[in-house]
Design a protein around this motif. Structure first.
Motif, PDB file in Angstrom:
ATOM      1  N   ILE A 142       0.863  -1.188   0.000  1.00 49.92           N
ATOM      2  CA  ILE A 142       0.000   0.000   0.000  1.00 49.92           C
ATOM      3  C   ILE A 142       0.897   1.235   0.000  1.00 49.92           C
ATOM      4  O   ILE A 142       1.602   1.498   0.967  1.00 49.92           O
ATOM      5  CB  ILE A 142      -0.932   0.026   1.230  1.00 49.92           C
ATOM      6  CG1 ILE A 142      -1.718  -1.283   1.327  1.00 49.92           C
ATOM      7  CG2 ILE A 142      -1.868   1.241   1.160  1.00 49.92           C
ATOM      8  CD1 ILE A 142      -2.553  -1.417   2.594  1.00 49.92           C
ATOM      9  N   GLY A 178       5.647   5.276  -2.388  1.00 50.56           N
ATOM     10  CA  GLY A 178       6.681   6.278  -2.090  1.00 50.56           C
ATOM     11  C   GLY A 178       8.020   5.617  -1.770  1.00 50.56           C
ATOM     12  O   GLY A 178       8.347   4.544  -2.303  1.00 50.56           O
ATOM     13  N   SER A 188       9.274   4.067   0.922  1.00 48.10           N
ATOM     14  CA  SER A 188       9.299   2.717   1.505  1.00 48.10           C
ATOM     15  C   SER A 188       8.520   1.726   0.641  1.00 48.10           C
ATOM     16  O   SER A 188       8.941   0.573   0.476  1.00 48.10           O
ATOM     17  CB  SER A 188       8.770   2.738   2.942  1.00 48.10           C
ATOM     18  OG  SER A 188       7.422   3.156   2.963  1.00 48.10           O
ATOM     19  N   TYR A 201       8.948  24.423   2.326  1.00 45.20           N
ATOM     20  CA  TYR A 201       9.924  25.127   1.485  1.00 45.20           C
ATOM     21  C   TYR A 201       9.990  24.534   0.093  1.00 45.20           C
ATOM     22  O   TYR A 201      10.421  25.189  -0.859  1.00 45.20           O
ATOM     23  CB  TYR A 201      11.323  25.098   2.146  1.00 45.20           C
ATOM     24  CG  TYR A 201      12.007  23.751   2.085  1.00 45.20           C
ATOM     25  CD1 TYR A 201      11.716  22.756   3.024  1.00 45.20           C
ATOM     26  CD2 TYR A 201      12.936  23.462   1.104  1.00 45.20           C
ATOM     27  CE1 TYR A 201      12.335  21.520   2.967  1.00 45.20           C
ATOM     28  CE2 TYR A 201      13.557  22.216   1.036  1.00 45.20           C
ATOM     29  CZ  TYR A 201      13.250  21.250   1.983  1.00 45.20           C
ATOM     30  OH  TYR A 201      13.857  20.018   1.919  1.00 45.20           O
ATOM     31  N   PHE A 259       2.528  18.133  -4.865  1.00 42.02           N
ATOM     32  CA  PHE A 259       2.026  18.154  -3.485  1.00 42.02           C
ATOM     33  C   PHE A 259       0.486  18.164  -3.485  1.00 42.02           C
ATOM     34  O   PHE A 259      -0.131  18.463  -4.511  1.00 42.02           O
ATOM     35  CB  PHE A 259       2.553  19.386  -2.754  1.00 42.02           C
ATOM     36  CG  PHE A 259       4.036  19.351  -2.500  1.00 42.02           C
ATOM     37  CD1 PHE A 259       4.532  18.882  -1.298  1.00 42.02           C
ATOM     38  CD2 PHE A 259       4.936  19.797  -3.469  1.00 42.02           C
ATOM     39  CE1 PHE A 259       5.908  18.854  -1.057  1.00 42.02           C
ATOM     40  CE2 PHE A 259       6.310  19.772  -3.236  1.00 42.02           C
ATOM     41  CZ  PHE A 259       6.797  19.295  -2.023  1.00 42.02           C
ATOM     42  N   ILE A 309       2.595  17.553   5.510  1.00 40.52           N
ATOM     43  CA  ILE A 309       2.859  17.851   4.088  1.00 40.52           C
ATOM     44  C   ILE A 309       2.754  16.539   3.301  1.00 40.52           C
ATOM     45  O   ILE A 309       3.467  15.577   3.589  1.00 40.52           O
ATOM     46  CB  ILE A 309       4.270  18.470   3.920  1.00 40.52           C
ATOM     47  CG1 ILE A 309       4.417  19.721   4.810  1.00 40.52           C
ATOM     48  CG2 ILE A 309       4.547  18.806   2.455  1.00 40.52           C
ATOM     49  CD1 ILE A 309       3.453  20.850   4.531  1.00 40.52           C
ATOM     50  N   ASN A 322      -0.858   8.245   7.149  1.00 40.38           N
ATOM     51  CA  ASN A 322      -1.853   7.499   6.374  1.00 40.38           C
ATOM     52  C   ASN A 322      -1.876   6.025   6.747  1.00 40.38           C
ATOM     53  O   ASN A 322      -2.924   5.383   6.694  1.00 40.38           O
ATOM     54  CB  ASN A 322      -1.582   7.660   4.875  1.00 40.38           C
ATOM     55  CG  ASN A 322      -2.203   8.925   4.331  1.00 40.38           C
ATOM     56  OD1 ASN A 322      -3.390   9.184   4.558  1.00 40.38           O
ATOM     57  ND2 ASN A 322      -1.423   9.720   3.640  1.00 40.38           N
ATOM     58  N   ILE A 339      -5.216   4.019   7.846  1.00 43.82           N
ATOM     59  CA  ILE A 339      -5.715   2.770   7.246  1.00 43.82           C
ATOM     60  C   ILE A 339      -5.924   1.711   8.331  1.00 43.82           C
ATOM     61  O   ILE A 339      -6.949   1.038   8.372  1.00 43.82           O
ATOM     62  CB  ILE A 339      -4.722   2.254   6.172  1.00 43.82           C
ATOM     63  CG1 ILE A 339      -4.696   3.209   4.974  1.00 43.82           C
ATOM     64  CG2 ILE A 339      -5.094   0.846   5.724  1.00 43.82           C
ATOM     65  CD1 ILE A 339      -3.539   2.955   4.001  1.00 43.82           C
TER      66      ILE A 339
HETATM   67  C1  LIG Z   1      10.403  18.782   0.930  1.00 46.52           C
HETATM   68  C2  LIG Z   1      10.761  17.496   1.633  1.00 46.52           C
HETATM   69  C3  LIG Z   1      12.064  17.265   2.044  1.00 46.52           C
HETATM   70  C4  LIG Z   1      12.413  16.071   2.674  1.00 46.52           C
HETATM   71  N1  LIG Z   1      13.716  15.820   2.976  1.00 46.52           N
HETATM   72  C5  LIG Z   1      14.084  14.631   3.500  1.00 46.52           C
HETATM   73  C6  LIG Z   1      15.456  14.309   3.684  1.00 46.52           C
HETATM   74  O1  LIG Z   1      16.350  15.073   3.321  1.00 46.52           O
HETATM   75  N2  LIG Z   1      15.780  13.119   4.246  1.00 46.52           N
HETATM   76  C7  LIG Z   1      14.821  12.244   4.655  1.00 46.52           C
HETATM   77  O2  LIG Z   1      15.169  11.200   5.206  1.00 46.52           O
HETATM   78  N3  LIG Z   1      13.499  12.506   4.463  1.00 46.52           N
HETATM   79  C8  LIG Z   1      13.111  13.673   3.892  1.00 46.52           C
HETATM   80  N4  LIG Z   1      11.781  13.947   3.665  1.00 46.52           N
HETATM   81  C9  LIG Z   1      10.792  12.996   4.153  1.00 46.52           C
HETATM   82  C10 LIG Z   1      10.577  11.851   3.173  1.00 46.52           C
HETATM   83  O3  LIG Z   1      10.046  12.328   1.973  1.00 46.52           O
HETATM   84  C11 LIG Z   1       9.626  10.849   3.804  1.00 46.52           C
HETATM   85  O4  LIG Z   1      10.158  10.413   5.030  1.00 46.52           O
HETATM   86  C12 LIG Z   1       9.435   9.630   2.922  1.00 46.52           C
HETATM   87  O5  LIG Z   1       8.959   9.971   1.653  1.00 46.52           O
HETATM   88  C13 LIG Z   1       8.480   8.671   3.584  1.00 46.52           C
HETATM   89  O6  LIG Z   1       8.371   7.527   2.789  1.00 46.52           O
HETATM   90  P1  LIG Z   1       7.015   6.733   2.802  1.00 46.52           P
HETATM   91  O7  LIG Z   1       7.143   5.603   1.880  1.00 46.52           O
HETATM   92  O8  LIG Z   1       6.647   6.452   4.197  1.00 46.52           O
HETATM   93  O9  LIG Z   1       5.912   7.788   2.320  1.00 46.52           O
HETATM   94  P2  LIG Z   1       5.734   8.602   0.983  1.00 46.52           P
HETATM   95  O10 LIG Z   1       6.993   8.728   0.235  1.00 46.52           O
HETATM   96  O11 LIG Z   1       5.016   9.841   1.375  1.00 46.52           O
HETATM   97  O12 LIG Z   1       4.767   7.677   0.129  1.00 46.52           O
HETATM   98  C14 LIG Z   1       3.507   7.236   0.605  1.00 46.52           C
HETATM   99  C15 LIG Z   1       2.639   6.889  -0.584  1.00 46.52           C
HETATM  100  O13 LIG Z   1       1.455   6.251  -0.116  1.00 46.52           O
HETATM  101  C16 LIG Z   1       0.334   6.752  -0.830  1.00 46.52           C
HETATM  102  N5  LIG Z   1      -0.866   6.562  -0.012  1.00 46.52           N
HETATM  103  C17 LIG Z   1      -1.210   7.225   1.101  1.00 46.52           C
HETATM  104  N6  LIG Z   1      -2.388   6.776   1.568  1.00 46.52           N
HETATM  105  C18 LIG Z   1      -2.796   5.806   0.743  1.00 46.52           C
HETATM  106  C19 LIG Z   1      -3.953   4.973   0.691  1.00 46.52           C
HETATM  107  N7  LIG Z   1      -4.902   5.039   1.623  1.00 46.52           N
HETATM  108  N8  LIG Z   1      -4.069   4.111  -0.344  1.00 46.52           N
HETATM  109  C20 LIG Z   1      -3.110   4.032  -1.311  1.00 46.52           C
HETATM  110  N9  LIG Z   1      -2.004   4.801  -1.308  1.00 46.52           N
HETATM  111  C21 LIG Z   1      -1.839   5.664  -0.280  1.00 46.52           C
HETATM  112  C22 LIG Z   1       0.691   8.197  -1.070  1.00 46.52           C
HETATM  113  O14 LIG Z   1      -0.058   8.743  -2.130  1.00 46.52           O
HETATM  114  C23 LIG Z   1       2.190   8.132  -1.356  1.00 46.52           C
HETATM  115  O15 LIG Z   1       2.455   7.949  -2.725  1.00 46.52           O
HETATM  116  C24 LIG Z   1      11.401  15.123   2.984  1.00 46.52           C
HETATM  117  C25 LIG Z   1      10.083  15.353   2.567  1.00 46.52           C
HETATM  118  C26 LIG Z   1       9.762  16.522   1.878  1.00 46.52           C
HETATM  119  C27 LIG Z   1       8.350  16.723   1.401  1.00 46.52           C
END
Ligand SMILES: Cc1cc2nc3c(=O)[nH]c(=O)nc-3n(C[C@H](O)[C@H](O)[C@H](O)COP(=O)(O)OP(=O)(O)OC[C@H]3O[C@@H](n4cnc5c(N)ncnc54)[C@H](O)[C@@H]3O)c2cc1C
Length: 564
Positions: free
Chosen positions: A11, A14, A16, A77, A87, A104, A305, A309
């Motif tokens: 699910i 991004g 992970s 930023y 976004f 965010i 999120n 869920i």
């Molecule tokens: C501007 C900015 C700068 C950053 N800088 C850093 C950095 O330098 N170093 C660092 O370690 N981290 C940084 N981060 C944080 C980093 O982006 C997050 O920690 C990381 O993306 C988290 O990974 P994730 O897989 O948990 O979530 P995400 O990458 O956010 O992906 C989650 C995905 O799940 C999807 N989703 C959500 N809910 C549902 C649902 N109910 N059903 C289906 N799909 C769903 C979303 O649409 C998204 O595509 C930064 C973030 C931003 C925005």
């Protein structure tokens, strides 16, 4: 006809989720990735990738009307005229905030990996051990030695540049060559070494291909061109994102199915088997409800999120959310403190300049409460820093800010400035929580998430210490015109939200075991920020990737033995 049965479901696509997909597919499992947002393809879907500033209607800034309509999103930023399309606008998915929390979000294939900052330091063992040792958190079920090989596995694949510095607070990894310090950064490092024995200013560790290796070329990625336009999407694949790296790699195996526009409503629990049997999805275009089944479910929807869920996955066995036997699901939400920043002017380098751009920043590794608890607050902080030379904007206020002479002046280099900002650890607390709104839903009828998260006295003391210490360091380096600033921004803008489904040794005070597996529902794994037992002070995303790769290997092993 669409098949609805897979070996594994992921699910979220991004940072992970992309890693879960890559590892599951490579290890032979037919995998479905469900993503609520639209499709984003590398190269095809970067609409601003080669746009010049003068081609942007507002020269890169967001117009006031947009800022007024999006008070939360606009604080980030990264949200600019050339990136805002990656976004989620405030009203697209409204906020319900008991206390201000700047969440965010980026909903698309690739999630926030397209727009992340790319800082990639490893956690040290001190960060894993400190919360339980000093009584501000529970024990992590793993330590640095368990995750170190998985950090290596991830670093080699995504490409992380940096130096091997031999610092206790920030372990070394499998690094590509670092970017250079400029002359003032060299000077800063020497001054810090001169005045502080245990403070280390080093090259940051960043997910940029400074020197691509064979594995990166196989991904179709090339050398970082230092365009510093990363958040638009990089046509060279010079930085790591899911859409340049893990997802296409997973796709090449033939085992991947990706379904965008598919918001996961909940995970379906099978009372007979005592396992999850699949997920309920709403197609965001047709609003049609559908069910997909699998033997393993990886929840990677991003920390909050994922909490949503799981809280919404109610059954007779789990009336308060999947796996929530102890009532702690959604609690112990934590984040990083980014409130403090400091800057100063440094003289003596007027005859020097730097050429080209640097997409990375130096780091001053944590020096607080490292070897022992020594401050009146717990936890540590990393400092991001750097020096740069601005345009000559020193035009006296009574002189006109226009005309030929003014233009000549601003075409000359101005002062050298040094900046520092903090990334601080926070205490995971039961009172910092998220829960489902009882009366507000989103456009697909799914309850909205209430955020009830705040700072505490420990955070205030840490910010005060950073401001004092950074000011003192700038003074010792020789800066003048030093300014210190506590932005007092709400939590969340760090964009490192964590917790709510934490890992732990004991099922009574945690939701996941040492392999990110739900204590109470063994075929569900959570490997995004929701799993974090504490926050440490390092940027967390590379740890989510490493935890994911480790958990997938464990899950596939169990799957192949027929246990899952
Ligand atoms: C501007 C900015 C700068 C950053 N800088 C850093 C950095 O330098 N170093 C660092 O370690 N981290 C940084 N981060 C944080 C980093 O982006 C997050 O920690 C990381 O993306 C988290 O990974 P994730 O897989 O948990 O979530 P995400 O990458 O956010 O992906 C989650 C995905 O799940 C999807 N989703 C959500 N809910 C549902 C649902 N109910 N059903 C289906 N799909 C769903 C979303 O649409 C998204 O595509 C930064 C973030 C931003 C925005």
């Amino acid at each position: 006809m669409e098949t609805n049965s897979f070996d594994a479901i992921v699910i979220g696509s991004g940072i992970s989720g992309g890693w879960a997909a890559k590892e599951l597919c490579e290890q032979g499992l037919k995998t479905l990735v469900l993503e609520r947002g639209r499709d984003v393809k590398h190269l095809e879907d970067y609409p601003t990738v080669n746009v010049h500033p003068w081609q942007l209607k507002h020269r890169g800034n967001m117009p006031k009307k947009f800022v007024d309509a999006n008070p939360v999103m606009s604080k980030c930023y990264g949200v600019k005229e050339d990136t805002a399309h990656f976004f989620i606008e405030d009203d697209d998915h409204p906020y319900v905030q008991k206390k201000p929390f700047d969440w965010i979000r980026a909903y698309q294939i690739g999630g926030r990996s397209i727009v992340w900052g790319r800082a990639c330091q490893r956690w040290s063992d001190y960060e894993f051990k400190a919360p339980a040792k000093y009584g501000y958190g529970i024990e992590w079920p793993i330590g640095y030695e368990d995750i170190a090989p998985w950090y290596s596995h991830v670093e080699k694949f995504i490409g992380v540049c940096g130096n091997r510095d031999g610092i206790d607070a920030m372990p070394d990894g499998e690094f590509l060559p670092p970017f250079d310090f400029n002359c003032v950064e060299d000077y800063m490092r020497d001054k810090i070494n001169e005045h502080y024995k245990e403070r280390h200013l080093v090259q940051g560790r960043w997910a940029h291909l400074s020197e691509p290796q064979e594995i990166h070329l196989q991904q179709g990625r090339g050398r970082c061109q230092c365009r510093n336009l990363c958040m638009r999407g990089c046509p060279f694949g010079g930085y790591f994102s899911s859409v340049t790296s893990t997802l296409p790699w997973a796709n090449k195996t033939g085992n991947l199915t990706i379904r965008p526009f598919s918001v996961v409503h909940s995970i379906i629990y099978d009372e007979k088997t005592g396992k999850a049997k699949g997920v309920k999805v709403i197609d965001t275009n047709s609003k049609e409800e559908m069910v997909f089944e699998a033997r393993i479910v990886f929840v990677n929807a991003s920390a909050l999120n994922t909490n949503l869920i799981l809280l919404n996955s109610k059954s007779t066995r789990f009336p308060n959310g999947l796996g929530n036997d102890n009532g702690l699901l959604g609690k112990y939400i934590c984040f990083h403190i980014y409130r403090g920043n400091t800057s100063g002017r440094i003289g003596g380098f007027e005859d020097k300049y730097f050429y080209g751009r640097n997409p990375t920043e130096p780091i001053l590794a944590n020096f607080r409460n490292l070897y022992k608890q020594e401050m009146d607050f717990v936890g540590g902080y990393t400092i991001f820093t750097g020096a740069s030379r601005s345009r000559n904007t020193d035009v006296p206020i009574d002189e006109p800010q226009l005309g030929v002479e003014f233009k000549h002046k601003i075409s000359e280099p101005g002062n050298w400035n040094i900046h520092m900002y903090m990334q601080g650890e926070t205490i995971p607390k039961e009172s910092n929580q998220v829960y489902l709104s009882y009366d507000k839903t989103d456009q697909w009828g799914i309850p909205l998430l209430v955020t009830d998260v705040d700072y505490d006295e420990n955070d205030d003391k840490m910010v005060a210490d950073f401001l004092q210490e950074s000011k003192e360091m700038l003074e010792k380096i020789g800066c003048t015109d030093i300014t210190t600033n506590d932005t007092n921004q709400a939590p969340g803008l760090d964009i490192h939200e964590m917790g709510g489904v934490r890992m732990g040794v004991n099922p009574e005070d945690s939701l996941l075991n040492g392999f990110n597996q739900m204590h109470a529902c063994k075929n569900v794994f959570v490997t995004d920020g929701a799993c974090m037992t504490s926050t440490g002070n390092q940027s967390p995303s590379i740890l989510y990737m490493a935890l994911t790769a480790r958990a997938v290997t464990y899950a596939v092993n169990q799957f192949k033995k027929g246990i899952l």
